[in-house]
Design a protein around this motif. Structure first.
Motif, PDB file in Angstrom:
ATOM      1  N   GLY A 243       4.657  -5.729  47.160  1.00 23.89           N
ATOM      2  CA  GLY A 243       4.165  -5.097  48.371  1.00 23.89           C
ATOM      3  C   GLY A 243       5.004  -5.472  49.569  1.00 23.89           C
ATOM      4  N   VAL A 244       4.942  -4.649  50.579  1.00 26.53           N
ATOM      5  CA  VAL A 244       5.649  -4.906  51.828  1.00 26.53           C
ATOM      6  C   VAL A 244       4.714  -4.589  52.982  1.00 26.53           C
ATOM      7  N   ALA A 245       4.788  -5.369  54.034  1.00 25.09           N
ATOM      8  CA  ALA A 245       3.938  -5.187  55.197  1.00 25.09           C
ATOM      9  C   ALA A 245       4.767  -5.317  56.465  1.00 25.09           C
ATOM     10  N   TYR A 246       4.439  -4.485  57.447  1.00 26.13           N
ATOM     11  CA  TYR A 246       5.165  -4.549  58.716  1.00 26.13           C
ATOM     12  C   TYR A 246       4.197  -4.382  59.881  1.00 26.13           C
ATOM     13  N   HIS A 251      -1.393  -4.608  67.533  1.00 30.45           N
ATOM     14  CA  HIS A 251      -2.631  -3.931  67.154  1.00 30.45           C
ATOM     15  C   HIS A 251      -2.476  -2.978  65.975  1.00 30.45           C
ATOM     16  N   PHE A 252      -1.271  -2.793  65.459  1.00 29.41           N
ATOM     17  CA  PHE A 252      -1.090  -1.808  64.397  1.00 29.41           C
ATOM     18  C   PHE A 252      -0.081  -2.293  63.362  1.00 29.41           C
ATOM     19  N   GLY A 253      -0.446  -2.131  62.078  1.00 27.05           N
ATOM     20  CA  GLY A 253       0.440  -2.521  60.995  1.00 27.05           C
ATOM     21  C   GLY A 253       0.221  -1.651  59.774  1.00 27.05           C
ATOM     22  N   VAL A 254       1.154  -1.710  58.842  1.00 29.25           N
ATOM     23  CA  VAL A 254       1.090  -0.915  57.621  1.00 29.25           C
ATOM     24  C   VAL A 254       1.388  -1.809  56.422  1.00 29.25           C
ATOM     25  N   GLN A 280      -0.222   3.050  43.127  1.00 28.67           N
ATOM     26  CA  GLN A 280       0.494   2.946  44.396  1.00 28.67           C
ATOM     27  C   GLN A 280      -0.482   3.110  45.558  1.00 28.67           C
ATOM     28  N   SER A 281      -0.226   2.387  46.642  1.00 29.03           N
ATOM     29  CA  SER A 281      -1.143   2.442  47.778  1.00 29.03           C
ATOM     30  C   SER A 281      -0.394   2.222  49.085  1.00 29.03           C
ATOM     31  N   ILE A 282      -0.910   2.852  50.135  1.00 30.32           N
ATOM     32  CA  ILE A 282      -0.457   2.571  51.493  1.00 30.32           C
ATOM     33  C   ILE A 282      -1.705   2.475  52.359  1.00 30.32           C
ATOM     34  N   GLU A 283      -1.766   1.442  53.170  1.00 33.14           N
ATOM     35  CA  GLU A 283      -2.930   1.221  54.020  1.00 33.14           C
ATOM     36  C   GLU A 283      -2.487   1.000  55.460  1.00 33.14           C
ATOM     37  N   PHE A 284      -3.091   1.740  56.378  1.00 38.19           N
ATOM     38  CA  PHE A 284      -2.832   1.613  57.807  1.00 38.19           C
ATOM     39  C   PHE A 284      -3.931   0.748  58.415  1.00 38.19           C
ATOM     40  N   ARG A 285      -3.533  -0.182  59.280  1.00 43.28           N
ATOM     41  CA  ARG A 285      -4.496  -1.114  59.854  1.00 43.28           C
ATOM     42  C   ARG A 285      -4.405  -1.148  61.376  1.00 43.28           C
ATOM     43  N   TYR A 286      -5.592  -1.162  61.965  1.00 42.77           N
ATOM     44  CA  TYR A 286      -5.702  -1.260  63.418  1.00 42.77           C
ATOM     45  C   TYR A 286      -6.565  -2.470  63.747  1.00 42.77           C
ATOM     46  N   VAL A 298     -11.144  -5.381  62.306  1.00 39.41           N
ATOM     47  CA  VAL A 298     -10.105  -4.554  61.707  1.00 39.41           C
ATOM     48  C   VAL A 298     -10.664  -3.201  61.287  1.00 39.41           C
ATOM     49  N   VAL A 299      -9.804  -2.187  61.371  1.00 40.65           N
ATOM     50  CA  VAL A 299     -10.089  -0.855  60.827  1.00 40.65           C
ATOM     51  C   VAL A 299      -8.984  -0.545  59.835  1.00 40.65           C
ATOM     52  N   ARG A 300      -9.352  -0.090  58.617  1.00 43.20           N
ATOM     53  CA  ARG A 300      -8.383   0.157  57.556  1.00 43.20           C
ATOM     54  C   ARG A 300      -8.538   1.575  57.016  1.00 43.20           C
TER      55      ARG A 300
END
Length: 435
Positions: A243-246, A251-254, A280-286, A298-300
Motif C-alpha cells: 500500500g501507499v499513502a500520501y 486535512h486530506f490524504g489518500v 484493490q482499494s483506494i480510500e480518500f480521507r478527510y 475522520v471521514v473515509r
C-alpha cells in the motif's frame, strides 16, 4: 478527562481512543505531527508510531500497550517486580531500535439459542516487534515489523469465529479463531518526504486498513465484525500485499492498496499469490480537526474491486464504503458506517451501522473505562437469506495494570441463515494481558 488520557489506551486500557483500526494512513498522518509521549506515563518509553497502520497493527499495538494505566486495584510490589522487564525492553530499543511486545488474550462466548454448539472459546498468544533500521530520529524511518501468533480453542469444540453460524447468523460474533501457530506479519514500512509519503509491503492484513474506526479492534473494542466495519467489502486473510499513502494537506490524504484475494492468515503466502487474483482499494480521507485527533475525527470514502476467484467460483465484484467518526469533549465518540456492493464478492450487499463510545470517568485512574454501544442492519448478498440486525454492548475496564476485562452482550434480530429463531443473545467475556 483529557485527550492525553484518552490516548493512554492499551489493550489493557479502556479507551474511546483505544487505537483505531483505521488503515495504515491514520497513523502515518499522526506521525506527521510528531507528537511526544510523556515518558513518565510509559512502561518502556516507546513513542507514538510513525507508521501506516493503527488498530490491530504491530506498531500501534506496541505504542498502546506501552502506556502506563492504573487499574481498579493497584499492587505496588508487583509493579516493582516487573519494572526490570520493562526497563530491559527500553534499553533494547534505545540501543538497537527494536520495540517488542508480548500479549495473551482470550474470549469466551455463549448463546441462548442454537442449532448446534452453544459455546465457544479461544486464546491468542502474540509476540510482535518493530525494528527501526533506517532513519532513526527522523521522520523518514524504515521499519521491519513482525508478528507471531498461537491461536487455539479453550475447552470448546469451536472458536468464537464459528459461533454465529451455529444460530444462523452470518456476521461473526468474535474475532478469535483457532488456526494454531503462524507467522501472521512480516513487512517493511517506509516513510519519505518528511513523513507525508509512506508505503508498506510484505505479509500484511487487508481487513483493518479500510473503513475502520477507533473501536474496531477485536482486542479492544467491538467483538462482532458487523460493528467493526462494513461487511460489503471482501475479507481476505493476511497475505502478500502493499500500500501507499500520501498526505496532500493537513486535512486530506489518500490511501491505495493491493492484496492477495486468496490469502489465508495461517497459510504460506506464496501458495496463493501465484493465482494473480487481487483485492484493490483506494480510500480518500478527510480530517476535520487537528493532526493529534486523526484517529477519531475522520471521514473515509473507499472504492474497491476484487478480481474473480476462479478456484472458489467467486465472480469479480466491486463496491463503495463510507465512514464518519468524531470525538466530542474527549468523552463521546459517535460513528456511522455504510456500504454497498454488487453482491458478487462480499458477505453483504448493503449495510448501515451506527455506534457510540462513552468514556466513563474514574477516580484516581490514568484513563477512564469505556462503554461501547452499536447496531448494524445488513442485506446479505445471497438473496435467499433474510436481512439481519446485529447489536452489541460492552464495558471495558482495567482490573490491574496491564490486565483488562471486557464483558459484552450481543443481540441478533432475524438471523440471516435460518428462520428457526427470531432473535438470539450472545454473552461474552474477553481478557487481555500485556507485558
Amino acid at each position: 478527562m483529557t485527550l492525553e488520557a484518552l490516548r493512554c489506551v492499551s489493550p489493557v486500557v479502556r479507551p474511546v481512543a483505544s487505537g483505531a483500526v483505521l488503515f495504515f494512513l491514520a497513523s502515518f498522518c499522526a506521525s506527521a505531527q510528531s507528537s511526544s509521549t510523556d515518558q513518565s506515563q510509559t512502561l518502556s518509553g516507546y513513542g507514538e508510531p510513525a507508521s501506516l497502520e493503527t488498530g490491530d497493527s504491530v506498531t500501534e499495538d506496541l505504542w498502546i500497550d506501552n502506556h502506563r494505566v492504573d487499574g481498579l486495584f493497584t499492587f505496588p510490589r508487583l509493579q516493582k517486580f516487573f519494572a526490570p522487564w520493562f526497563d530491559w525492553k527500553k534499553r533494547i530499543n534505545n540501543k538497537y531500535g527494536l520495540e517488542l511486545g508480548f500479549s495473551y488474550q482470550s474470549l469466551r462466548q455463549e448463546v441462548n439459542r442454537t442449532l448446534g454448539e452453544d459455546k465457544a472459546a479461544a486464546a491468542r498468544l502474540q509476540l510482535q516487534g518493530a525494528w527501526t533500521l533506517v532513519g532513526r530520529g527522523t521522520k523518514n524511518v524504515g521499519k521491519l515489523t513482525f508478528r507471531l501468533e498461537e491461536r487455539t480453542t479453550l475447552g470448546t469444540t469451536i472458536p468464537p469465529t464459528s459461533l454465529a453460524s451455529q444460530y444462523g447468523g452470518i456476521a461473526p460474533s468474535g474475532g478469535f479463531s483457532d488456526f494454531g501457530f503462524a507467522f501472521t506479519e512480516l513487512a517493511w514500512r517506509q516513510a519519505l518526504a518528511e513523513g507525508r509519503l509512506r508505503f508498506v509491503i510484505g505479509k500484511i492484513s487487508a481487513l483493518s486498513w479500510y473503513n475502520g474506526h477507533a473501536l474496531s479492534s477485536s482486542l479492544r473494542g467491538f467483538q462482532n465484525l458487523a460493528l467493526q466495519s462494513s461487511l460489503t467489502k471482501p475479507s481476505p486473510g493476511r497475505g502478500i500485499g502493499g500500500g501507499v499513502a500520501y498526505e496532500f494537506t493537513p486535512h486530506f490524504g489518500v490511501v491505495a492498496g493491493i492484496h492477495d484475494a486468496n490469502a489465508t492468515t495461517a497459510g504460506n503466502p506464496f501458495d496463493t499469490i501465484g493465482e494473480k487474483e487481487f483485492y484493490q482499494s483506494i480510500e480518500f480521507r478527510y480530517w476535520p480537526t487537528t493532526p493529534d485527533r486523526r484517529r477519531w475525527d475522520v471521514v473515509r470514502l473507499q472504492f474497491w474491486h476484487q478480481d474473480a476467484l476462479a478456484a472458489k467460483g467467486v465472480p469479480a465484484g466491486k463496491g463503495v464504503t463510507f465512514l464518519a467518526s468524531r470525538l466530542y469533549h474527549d468523552k463521546w465518540f459517535p460513528f456511522f458506517i455504510a456500504g454497498h456492493s454488487d453482491g458478487n464478492a462480499s458477505l453483504m450487499k448493503t449495510d448501515v451501522t451506527a455506534g457510540l463510545g462513552i468514556a466513563i470517568d474514574t477516580e484516581h485512574r490514568v484513563a477512564s473505562d469505556v462503554i461501547g454501544l452499536g447496531v448494524s442492519w445488513g442485506d446479505p448478498s445471497n438473496p435467499a437469506l433474510r436481512n439481519q440486525i446485529t447489536t452489541e454492548a460492552f464495558y471495558r475496564f482495567t482490573l490491574v495494570q496491564n490486565f483488562v476485562i471486557t464483558p459484552s452482550i450481543q443481540w441478533v434480530k432475524d438471523p440471516a441463515a435460518t428462520t428457526a429463531f427470531d432473535d438470539v443473545l450472545t454473552a461474552g467475556i474477553r481478557v487481555r494481558v500485556t507485558f
